[in-house]
Design a protein around this motif. Structure first.
Motif, PDB file in Angstrom:
ATOM      1  N   VAL A 170       6.551  28.133  69.509  1.00 34.13           N
ATOM      2  CA  VAL A 170       7.677  29.343  68.732  1.00 34.13           C
ATOM      3  C   VAL A 170       8.972  28.859  69.382  1.00 34.13           C
ATOM      4  O   VAL A 170      10.037  29.001  68.761  1.00 34.13           O
ATOM      5  CB  VAL A 170       7.452  30.700  69.023  1.00 34.13           C
ATOM      6  CG1 VAL A 170       7.351  31.073  70.228  1.00 34.13           C
ATOM      7  CG2 VAL A 170       8.103  31.358  67.923  1.00 34.13           C
ATOM      8  N   ASN A 171       8.866  28.449  70.666  1.00 36.78           N
ATOM      9  CA  ASN A 171      10.223  27.839  71.400  1.00 36.78           C
ATOM     10  C   ASN A 171      10.950  26.688  70.775  1.00 36.78           C
ATOM     11  O   ASN A 171      11.978  26.604  70.641  1.00 36.78           O
ATOM     12  CB  ASN A 171       9.902  27.883  72.784  1.00 36.78           C
ATOM     13  CG  ASN A 171       9.765  28.856  73.641  1.00 36.78           C
ATOM     14  OD1 ASN A 171       9.922  30.282  73.299  1.00 36.78           O
ATOM     15  ND2 ASN A 171       9.176  28.983  74.761  1.00 36.78           N
ATOM     16  N   VAL A 172      10.028  25.955  70.264  1.00 37.69           N
ATOM     17  CA  VAL A 172      10.300  24.735  69.418  1.00 37.69           C
ATOM     18  C   VAL A 172      11.055  24.890  68.072  1.00 37.69           C
ATOM     19  O   VAL A 172      12.030  24.611  67.881  1.00 37.69           O
ATOM     20  CB  VAL A 172       9.100  23.723  69.242  1.00 37.69           C
ATOM     21  CG1 VAL A 172       9.489  22.638  68.659  1.00 37.69           C
ATOM     22  CG2 VAL A 172       8.648  23.306  70.540  1.00 37.69           C
ATOM     23  N   LEU A 173      10.521  26.029  67.513  1.00 38.68           N
ATOM     24  CA  LEU A 173      11.229  26.366  66.366  1.00 38.68           C
ATOM     25  C   LEU A 173      12.755  26.875  66.735  1.00 38.68           C
ATOM     26  O   LEU A 173      13.678  26.730  65.688  1.00 38.68           O
ATOM     27  CB  LEU A 173      10.476  27.643  65.594  1.00 38.68           C
ATOM     28  CG  LEU A 173       8.836  27.222  65.040  1.00 38.68           C
ATOM     29  CD1 LEU A 173       8.440  28.508  64.659  1.00 38.68           C
ATOM     30  CD2 LEU A 173       9.032  25.922  64.212  1.00 38.68           C
ATOM     31  N   ALA A 174      12.942  27.529  67.951  1.00 39.02           N
ATOM     32  CA  ALA A 174      14.115  28.113  68.126  1.00 39.02           C
ATOM     33  C   ALA A 174      15.362  26.810  68.365  1.00 39.02           C
ATOM     34  O   ALA A 174      16.159  26.926  68.111  1.00 39.02           O
ATOM     35  CB  ALA A 174      14.124  29.014  69.383  1.00 39.02           C
TER      36      ALA A 174
END
Length: 430
Positions: A170-174
């Motif tokens: 989910v951090n990669v999506l940010a």
């Protein structure tokens, strides 16, 4: 600074925008299925979410050409990037507050897919205008455009694998949301609006302005009348379907069940992209001098099916890396040829509509690819799914050697573009 050098700043600005955007998109291409696998454990759920993103993308490409024409490619590129940044940034925020059920995730990625479809169409049709201003052959401009895509994928895939392992998907999506902001700013600051396609010639005073549907029909009619473009659309439709099944479902499941690490997924993607960058750079340089159909056909034949067959047979990452490196080198030669052919065969004022329709057809199988990959894996296991995908890929890539319409891919006079220009021969029809 010479006038040509000043004009090339616009092309550099567009390439910077595309590269940044693709970097984030490539990272989320790996992060999104891993996130769904981690939260649901279901390959079928991965297929559903990826279909939710890619179906609106296809529709936006198919139906958005007149919208790009009327609003302007430059404005659409900036606006869609800004909106996509907001919507994609909402995913990690909602996940933080435990307010991200699968249905909400699907709605958000569907909206982002719609915006990406329009934004990609807009940036694509700006390329010929920037190439003219920079005085570059179309093969070179198309090759540079694809080189940036490949280079961004080269960095994005292993970076995504590392960040997923170190932090979370989910951090990669940010991070992807932030890259959309950078892309919008790059186009706003460096790309001249004058490079976008000019509007179609004004109608006669006695005639009315074509309706939205009329403009859309005009683009599809041009595509329908070109057998080579239809052949390209049919072939790439199937290969894109298979690539989506592999990238969105089969490879993540292989990395989880066989390699037991998200780093393997990033490493495979990175090695493939490295080969593709090198192959693309070579083709960008020699593209005006080589036979297009033979180059395109061999590149697709070697670069497609063998990747999946290697995964089906291998139990470790090392032999797969050798195969995907060779495949990447070959695949790097595809898009410079393909882009030059498409730009040359479509009148400039129709490119947003025709290339949008062509893009939609080539992407039409992608939503099915994710679903098919998930269903095939659940039904028969990962190795059988990979073997079937590779076999179908090999058969599909025989098309350029089989059907006569593909002979139209080569230049009419059979000579390299640069030689034809030097001797005064007419350039290919646009």
């Amino acid at each position: 600074m010479s006038p040509v050098q000043r004009e090339r700043r616009g092309l550099v600005g567009l390439l910077a925008a595309v590269g940044t955007s693709i970097l984030g998109t490539r990272m989320s291409f790996l992060a999104l299925p891993w996130f769904v696998l981690a939260t649901t454990g279901s390959p079928t759920a991965v297929g559903l979410v990826t279909a939710a993103e890619t179906t609106p993308y296809v529709l936006a490409q198919a139906l958005g050409g007149p919208f790009v024409d009327r609003c302007g490619a430059w404005r659409i590129s900036i606006g869609t990037d800004a909106a996509a940044a907001v919507l994609l940034g909402a995913i990690p925020l909602l996940h933080l507050f435990a307010a991200l059920p699968l249905g909400v995730l699907a709605v958000l990625v569907a909206a982002v897919g719609t915006l990406r479809g329009s934004g990609d169409s807009a940036r694509e049709v700006i390329v010929p205008g920037l190439a003219d201003r920079a005085q570059l052959p179309m093969e070179r401009a198309a090759g540079l455009y694809d080189s940036v895509n490949r280079g961004a994928a080269l960095v994005g895939a292993p970076l995504a694998g590392a960040l997923i392992g170190l932090t979370s998907a989910v951090n990669v999506l940010a991070v992807d949301a932030a890259t959309f902001v950078v892309s919008a700013v790059a186009v706003l600051a460096f790309v001249p609006r004058a490079a976008e396609p000019r509007p179609a010639p004004a109608p006669e005073p006695s005639s009315s302005t074509p309706s939205y549907l009329g403009s859309l029909r005009e683009g599809f009619a041009h595509l329908r009348g070109d057998r080579l473009l239809l052949g390209i659309a049919a072939m790439v439709l199937v290969t894109n379907l298979l690539d989506q099944a592999g990238g969105a479902v089969l490879m993540p499941v292989w990395a989880r069940d066989v390699a037991h690490s998200p780093l393997a997924l990033g490493l495979i993607g990175g090695v493939f992209s490295a080969g593709a960058v090198l192959g693309n750079l070579a083709m960008t340089w020699v593209g005006p001098r080589v036979p297009r159909r033979l180059t395109y056909g061999i590149s697709f034949l070697v670069g497609g099916g063998p990747r999946f067959l290697a995964l089906a047979l291998a139990s470790t990452v090392s032999p797969v890396l050798v195969v995907v490196l060779v495949a990447g080198l070959c695949c790097g030669g595809i898009n410079p040829v393909l882009g030059a052919v498409e730009y040359e065969r479509v009148p400039r004022h129709l490119q947003a509509r025709v290339l949008g329709a062509l893009g939609a057809l080539t992407w039409a199988g992608i939503p099915i690819g994710g679903l098919a990959g998930g269903a095939l894996t659940d039904a028969f296991g990962i190795r059988t799914a990979l073997a079937v995908t590779g076999a179908v890929y090999l058969v599909t890539t025989l098309a350029p050697f089989t059907f006569p319409a593909w002979r139209g891919m080569d230049r009419e006079d059979g000579r390299p573009q640069e030689v034809a220009a030097a001797t005064g021969a007419a350039p290919p029809a646009r």
